[in-house]
Enzyme design. Structure first.
Site, PDB file in Angstrom:
ATOM      1  N   CYS A 238      -1.951  -3.522  -9.602  1.00 32.51           N
ATOM      2  CA  CYS A 238      -1.083  -2.359  -9.359  1.00 32.51           C
ATOM      3  C   CYS A 238       0.079  -2.455 -10.332  1.00 32.51           C
ATOM      4  O   CYS A 238       1.242  -2.564  -9.941  1.00 32.51           O
ATOM      5  CB  CYS A 238      -0.586  -2.347  -7.912  1.00 32.51           C
ATOM      6  SG  CYS A 238      -1.896  -2.428  -6.667  1.00 32.51           S
ATOM      7  N   ALA A 239      -0.226  -2.388 -11.621  1.00 34.30           N
ATOM      8  CA  ALA A 239       0.727  -2.760 -12.663  1.00 34.30           C
ATOM      9  C   ALA A 239       1.890  -1.795 -12.788  1.00 34.30           C
ATOM     10  O   ALA A 239       2.992  -2.193 -13.164  1.00 34.30           O
ATOM     11  CB  ALA A 239       0.014  -2.886 -14.003  1.00 34.30           C
ATOM     12  N   GLY A 242       4.775  -2.001 -15.458  1.00 35.71           N
ATOM     13  CA  GLY A 242       4.505  -3.248 -16.151  1.00 35.71           C
ATOM     14  C   GLY A 242       5.507  -4.363 -15.998  1.00 35.71           C
ATOM     15  O   GLY A 242       5.421  -5.362 -16.716  1.00 35.71           O
ATOM     16  N   GLY A 243       6.439  -4.264 -15.062  1.00 36.81           N
ATOM     17  CA  GLY A 243       7.439  -5.322 -14.907  1.00 36.81           C
ATOM     18  C   GLY A 243       6.833  -6.687 -14.663  1.00 36.81           C
ATOM     19  O   GLY A 243       7.178  -7.675 -15.321  1.00 36.81           O
ATOM     20  N   LYS A 244       5.913  -6.766 -13.714  1.00 35.15           N
ATOM     21  CA  LYS A 244       5.293  -8.062 -13.411  1.00 35.15           C
ATOM     22  C   LYS A 244       4.234  -8.427 -14.445  1.00 35.15           C
ATOM     23  O   LYS A 244       3.963  -9.608 -14.674  1.00 35.15           O
ATOM     24  CB  LYS A 244       4.723  -8.052 -11.994  1.00 35.15           C
ATOM     25  CG  LYS A 244       5.813  -8.010 -10.925  1.00 35.15           C
ATOM     26  CD  LYS A 244       5.245  -8.163  -9.531  1.00 35.15           C
ATOM     27  CE  LYS A 244       6.367  -8.141  -8.485  1.00 35.15           C
ATOM     28  NZ  LYS A 244       7.083  -6.842  -8.452  1.00 35.15           N
ATOM     29  N   ASP A 262      -3.836   0.362 -12.901  1.00 32.93           N
ATOM     30  CA  ASP A 262      -3.205   1.016 -11.756  1.00 32.93           C
ATOM     31  C   ASP A 262      -4.043   2.246 -11.425  1.00 32.93           C
ATOM     32  O   ASP A 262      -4.581   2.900 -12.326  1.00 32.93           O
ATOM     33  CB  ASP A 262      -1.761   1.433 -12.087  1.00 32.93           C
ATOM     34  CG  ASP A 262      -0.929   1.730 -10.853  1.00 32.93           C
ATOM     35  OD1 ASP A 262      -0.064   0.920 -10.520  1.00 32.93           O
ATOM     36  OD2 ASP A 262      -1.172   2.788 -10.223  1.00 32.93           O
ATOM     37  N   ASP A 308       0.851  -5.997  -6.635  1.00 30.78           N
ATOM     38  CA  ASP A 308       2.195  -5.494  -6.336  1.00 30.78           C
ATOM     39  C   ASP A 308       1.970  -4.239  -5.493  1.00 30.78           C
ATOM     40  O   ASP A 308       1.940  -3.129  -6.002  1.00 30.78           O
ATOM     41  CB  ASP A 308       2.935  -5.177  -7.633  1.00 30.78           C
ATOM     42  CG  ASP A 308       4.416  -4.951  -7.420  1.00 30.78           C
ATOM     43  OD1 ASP A 308       4.867  -5.025  -6.258  1.00 30.78           O
ATOM     44  OD2 ASP A 308       5.126  -4.679  -8.399  1.00 30.78           O
ATOM     45  N   CYS A 361       7.511  -4.955  -1.789  1.00 31.37           N
ATOM     46  CA  CYS A 361       8.982  -4.845  -1.772  1.00 31.37           C
ATOM     47  C   CYS A 361       9.372  -4.202  -0.436  1.00 31.37           C
ATOM     48  O   CYS A 361      10.119  -3.233  -0.388  1.00 31.37           O
ATOM     49  CB  CYS A 361       9.509  -4.054  -2.963  1.00 31.37           C
ATOM     50  SG  CYS A 361       8.751  -2.442  -3.213  1.00 31.37           S
TER      51      CYS A 361
END
Length: 433
Positions: A238-239, A242-244, A262, A308, A361
């Site tokens: 679940c990109a 692209g933070g992770k 994603d 994510d 989150c």
């Protein structure tokens, strides 16, 4: 614009949000278009006031015994900005572009009323329907936890170790007050006061050259807990933007195979430019095309799948206070279904001995521990990694983190009150070999 004029503008924007039933960001944008004379500093200051009113929407109205836009704005100045009655009165002097003078009732409320005796959803500033969920998560501490979730977040950065070391980047950003984060060895933090503008990090040379990315420390820790290693095959399922993915690439030191995908290809739009700026060369972005599965060639071969997960975002209320008031009970049910589906999908991608890193989150147990227990009931081939094992990746900070975060049988829960991060839940699942 004077501070008083900015306050008047913020009250107008709050009224627009309520009457037109539109998101705060849209209302602020429309105000800026209609008032082009306002400079960037004015717009930033007005936005800060509006976001702070949304942070303290329920408690401010309770304090003032007035649920109008003006009442909530005045209450916010007392609760969030810490102004006393005379300082508030100085802003509301009735002059040109200033709010009308305080009434006797408003003066009395600002001077004498407190939140003592307020119901938990009011004192903690969250929708009443979420109270049972937050009570399940935090019990009697839910007001304190929710209050911390309503405070302004700092600006956290992650140093890109493909290009730089933390001490070098900290020195380059010393003029912004950057300091190491408490737990992440890659994190830098810039503290922001209630009325401060966000620094223009994107204009800094360190950012332009890809030495640093904006990323909350909790998100950094979640990526670290996945323990991605050089040479592995890793999938960011679940990109999004692209933070992770960027964090995983740095952990892999450019070695191995990293696939970012994603289900919503629109979310992937920023990832290409970010990967290029960060100097990532081992990542492949796979956007969905119609009904075709972009991972059709991956069958039980991945060392790591990071999820994510789509969630309610309750852990990010500090950064998006508008979201908590717009959230409805039906949204939780939709997210629970999405999470179960993506977990089941990940199960078929992981090889024996491989692992799934499940991240939300959110602070709600239904999206966290309960979701993991349901997955394990469906997939006997998986087992939980012990949280005490997961935390060792933080090295000398592991003990401090373990003392701050909330450990559950299924993983770790970070919260603004406990860890100073956004709210994040992380669980590591291993496929039996």
């Amino acid at each position: 614009m004077t501070p008083a004029a900015r306050l008047s503008a913020a009250i107008d924007v709050i009224e627009t949000i309520e009457t037109a039933r539109i998101p705060a960001a849209q209302a602020l944008k429309e105000w800026g278009i209609a008032h082009r004379f306002a400079g960037s500093g004015d717009r930033a200051a007005i936005a800060g006031l509006v976001w702070d009113v949304l942070r303290r929407r329920a408690s401010s109205a309770y304090l003032m015994d007035d649920d109008s836009a003006r009442g909530r704005a005045l209450g916010m100045l007392r609760l969030e900005r810490g102004l006393d009655v005379e300082n508030v009165a100085a802003l509301c002097d009735g002059g040109r572009y200033a709010p009308a003078p305080l009434s006797e009732a408003e003066r009395k409320a600002l001077s004498e009323r407190t939140l003592e005796g307020a119901p938990p959803p009011v004192a903690g500033d969250y929708p009443e329907w979420l109270d049972p969920y937050l009570e399940q998560a935090f019990g009697a501490d839910r007001v304190a936890e929710a209050t911390a979730m309503a405070s302004r977040a700092p600006l956290d950065l992650r140093v890109n170790t493909l290009k730089a070391k933390p001490d070098k980047v900290q020195a380059a950003l010393a003029h912004l007050g950057a300091r190491p984060t408490p737990f992440s060895p890659l994190g830098l933090r810039i503290e922001l006061s209630a009325g401060a503008r966000n620094p223009g990090v994107q204009a800094e040379e360190a950012f332009v050259k890809g030495l640093v990315e904006v990323q909350d420390e909790g998100s950094q820790i979640a990526a670290l807990f996945s323990a991605a290693k050089p040479g592995e095959q890793v999938i960011d399922l679940c990109a999004g933007a692209g933070g992770k993915t960027l964090a995983l690439a740095a952990m892999m030191q450019g070695k191995g195979r990293l696939i970012a995908t994603d289900r919503d290809k629109r979310q992937l739009a920023p990832i290409h430019e970010r990967l290029s700026r960060a100097g990532v060369h081992n990542a492949e972005v796979r956007a969905p095309k119609g009904e075709a599965d972009p991972l059709v060639d991956i069958k039980a071969s991945a060392d790591l799948v990071l999820i994510d997960a789509p969630c309610t975002g309750t852990g990010t209320w500090r950064r998006n206070p508008d979201a908590k008031w717009r959230m409805r009970p039906g949204a939780l049910e939709i997210r629970l279904k999405d999470q179960a589906e993506v977990l089941d999908r990940a199960a078929g991608l992981v090889k024996p001995g491989g692992r799934i890193a499940y991240v939300t989150c959110s602070v709600l147990p239904a999206e966290n521990g309960e979701q993991i227990r349901s997955f394990l009931d469906r997939h006997a081939e998986f087992t939980l990694a012990a949280p005490a094992e997961t935390v060792t990746v933080l090295w000398d900070k592991a003990e401090d983190f373990a003392g701050a975060a909330l450990r559950t049988p299924e993983g770790w829960l970070m919260t603004p009150r406990r860890t100073g991060t956004d709210g994040f839940f992380v669980s590591i699942l291993r496929r039996k070999g």
